[in-house]
Each structure stands twice: as C-alpha cells, then as structure tokens.
Design a protein around this motif. Structure first.
Motif, short mmCIF file in Angstrom:
data_model
loop_
_atom_site.label_atom_id
_atom_site.label_comp_id
_atom_site.label_asym_id
_atom_site.label_seq_id
_atom_site.Cartn_x
_atom_site.Cartn_y
_atom_site.Cartn_z
N GLN A 61 0.82 -1.21 0.00
CA GLN A 61 0.00 0.00 0.00
C GLN A 61 0.85 1.26 0.00
O GLN A 61 0.54 2.24 -0.67
CB GLN A 61 -0.94 0.01 1.21
CG GLN A 61 -2.23 -0.77 1.00
CD GLN A 61 -3.23 -0.51 2.10
OE1 GLN A 61 -2.91 -0.55 3.27
NE2 GLN A 61 -4.47 -0.26 1.73
N GLN A 85 -7.02 -2.76 0.71
CA GLN A 85 -7.72 -2.27 1.89
C GLN A 85 -8.78 -3.26 2.34
O GLN A 85 -8.99 -3.46 3.54
CB GLN A 85 -8.36 -0.91 1.60
CG GLN A 85 -8.93 -0.20 2.81
CD GLN A 85 -7.89 0.13 3.85
OE1 GLN A 85 -6.75 0.43 3.52
NE2 GLN A 85 -8.27 0.06 5.12
N LYS A 139 -6.98 -6.08 4.05
CA LYS A 139 -6.55 -5.64 5.38
C LYS A 139 -7.73 -5.64 6.35
O LYS A 139 -7.59 -6.04 7.51
CB LYS A 139 -5.94 -4.24 5.28
CG LYS A 139 -5.39 -3.71 6.60
CD LYS A 139 -4.75 -2.34 6.41
CE LYS A 139 -4.25 -1.79 7.73
NZ LYS A 139 -3.64 -0.44 7.57
N ASN A 166 -7.57 -0.23 -3.27
CA ASN A 166 -8.87 -0.56 -2.65
C ASN A 166 -8.96 -2.05 -2.34
O ASN A 166 -9.50 -2.45 -1.29
CB ASN A 166 -10.00 -0.15 -3.58
CG ASN A 166 -10.15 1.35 -3.70
OD1 ASN A 166 -9.70 2.10 -2.82
ND2 ASN A 166 -10.75 1.82 -4.77
#
Length: 336
Positions: free
Chosen positions: A59, A291, A294, A288
């Motif tokens: 990221q 994310q 995560k 995205n």
C-alpha cells in the motif's frame, strides 16, 4: 475462621485500578465498534503479522506511485495549457505575415512585424513557464528556464547572420536555418535547459515519458519564425523592401508549419496523459483491493464489540455505585 481485610489506601488503589481497566475496555470496544477493526493487531493475528506487513508495504508503494502519477498528470496538463496559449497567440499572426509579405504594403507590413516582435517575447515567456518549482520544458535542468531571453536569442542570431555575410533575403534565410540547426547555435545558446529526463514510474508496471523539451521541432520552428519577423521589424537584417517582404512570407510559412508540429506534440503529450490516467485507475483499484484484504485480517464482529462495550459500561456503573456506597460508611453509622 479468620477474616482478611484491606486498608483504606489499598482499597482505594484497587478501586482506581479496576475503574481504569473498565474504562480502557469500554473505550477499546467502542473504537473497534466504530472502526470495525481490532485495536490489538498482534492478538487479532495471533502473533503472525507477516501478511499485514506485506499488505501495508504494498500500500505504501502504491501510494508513492499514485503521488507520482498525480504529479505527472498535473505536469502534462500544464504543458498542454502552454501549447494552447502559444497557439492562441500565434494562430492569426502567421496568416498576417504571409499576407503582408505577399502584398508588400509597407504600413501593413510594419504593423504586422511589430505585432510578431511583441508576440516573440510573449512566446519565449510561455515556453519558460514553471510548474511549481520546475521549469516545464527545460528537461533535467528543471531549476532554470528552458530558453534564453528574447533579446539574447535575437542578438546571437543577428551575429550569426553578420558572420555569414548574408546580404540577400535568401542568404539571410540560409544563415537563420543554419543557426537553428547548428548544435552550437540554437541548442547551445537559445536552449539553456538540460537533456530530456528519463521516463517516470507511475505504477509498478508502467513508465511514462513527459520529458518534452524546448529542443523539440515544435518549439524550434516557432522560435525561428517569430525571431525572423522580430529581426526584420527591428531592421537588423536586410532592410530593402523586397527582402523584408520575402522574409515576412518565410516567417509566416514557418509559423503555419509550427502549428502542425505543436498539434503533433500535443497529441504525444495526450498519449502520455491517457497512460497516466489508466495507471492511476489501476493503482486506485489495487489499493482498494488491498484495503479490503486488510479489513478482512483485522475486522472484528460488531455484535461482539457492542456486547463487550455494554458489559464494561455496566460493570463501570456498578463499580461507581459501590465506590459511592463505601465512601459514605463510617464508624458512627455502624455503631448506630
């Protein structure tokens, strides 16, 4: 049977410790409920944080690429704006120079040449446009202008014409062409920037070229056309009416040619803009997706977090009530 008791100070410390622990538990549960992610990542991942570290590293790299892509997009947009401004400043003067040179009418020609002289300085300023702290068309030497001043260019060009002994319009054209093609002429005197910079990385898999410099023919011929008209206007070269008319026509022809070259350059910049936009879209999509992964790793059950928060708050309220009750106890009340 013996009874054990604790003193007032120890009791006070115990209650304060329990209060702090319950407050922390309540705040932690509330934070997890609002963010949807565990506060203690190590505990959530059972000590194995390698996947999380990998996601965060990727990221961070994507964020750097996205910043580079955004900067490249703004730079190319600024370049397009400069080319558009130059085209607007020169779109009519080319035809005017051609017409004035063909008709040979002295008054009209002087007015057109004066206009071209003034636009020459404005165009040089446009080619020296800075975006932020960087000169747009100076290549790797982005800390300085791309082109020398209009006066320095005209002075060097006039000296080259005199050195060539040009006494006719044809000889003057030849001397001007030679100076703009000679590496010791335009490239060394007029262009004061650096070599084209390398391609920019805008994604893990994409590089883009935005190192368009004032050495490009689109710039060179625009400067040549307007510099020729400016020298004729100042009567620094070929003062005869016939020579002035011929050089005026030549200047107009070069400007018309440079319009097509600037349009071609704008097209090349447009291709880079399209690649930058595509890379930015991919960067955002991948970011995205990371994310989401995560969140899957650190996500908590909202119902469980709400239950823990409510339980901690209830226990805290009970503790407050017990503390208040104990604070009101006294030996006098007991003896009664």
């Amino acid at each position: 049977m013996s009874l054990m008791s604790i003193g007032d100070l120890a009791q006070n410390l115990m209650l304060r410790r329990q209060t702090t622990a319950l407050k922390l538990e309540s705040q932690t549960a509330a934070k997890e409920l609002s963010t949807g992610q565990a506060s203690d990542t190590v505990r959530q991942l059972r000590g194995d944080i390698s996947r999380l570290a990998g996601l965060e590293t990727t990221q961070t790299r994507l964020s750097a690429f996205q910043t580079a892509a955004k900067d490249a997009a703004m730079t190319t947009s600024a370049m397009q704006q400069v080319l558009s401004n130059v085209s607007r400043m020169t779109q009519d003067i080319g035809n005017s120079l051609l017409s004035a040179g063909t008709l040979g009418e002295t008054g009209t020609m002087n007015a057109v040449l004066q206009d071209a002289d003034q636009r020459f300085s404005a165009v040089i300023s446009s080619f020296n446009t800075r975006f932020g702290e960087e000169s747009l068309f100076a290549g790797a030497a982005s800390d300085r202008p791309a082109l020398a001043s209009a006066e320095d260019i005209l002075s060097a060009l006039e000296n080259a014409i005199i050195a060539a002994g040009a006494g006719t319009a044809e000889a003057t054209e030849t001397a001007i062409d030679a100076w703009f093609e000679d590496p010791a002429g335009y490239e060394s005197i007029a262009y004061v920037g650096g070599p084209p910079p390398g391609e920019r990385m805008i994604s893990p898999d994409d590089r883009v070229e935005i190192g368009f410099t004032a050495l490009d023919p689109a710039f060179r011929n625009t400067v040549k056309a307007l510099a020729t008209a400016a020298l004729v206007h100042r009567e620094n070269i070929s003062a005869t009416p016939q020579a002035r008319a011929q050089l005026s026509r030549r200047s107009g022809e070069l400007l018309m040619q440079s319009q097509a070259e600037r349009a071609a350059l704008a097209g090349r910049i447009g291709i880079s803009e399209a690649r930058i936009d595509e890379a930015s879209t991919r960067n955002e999509s991948e970011s995205n997706a990371l994310q989401v992964l995560k969140y899957d790793l650190l996500g908590v059950d909202a119902y469980d977090a709400a239950t823990r928060m409510e339980t901690a708050q209830n226990q805290l309220e009970t503790l407050y009530a017990v503390t208040a009750r104990l604070s009101r106890l006294s030996l006098v009340d007991f003896l009664r």
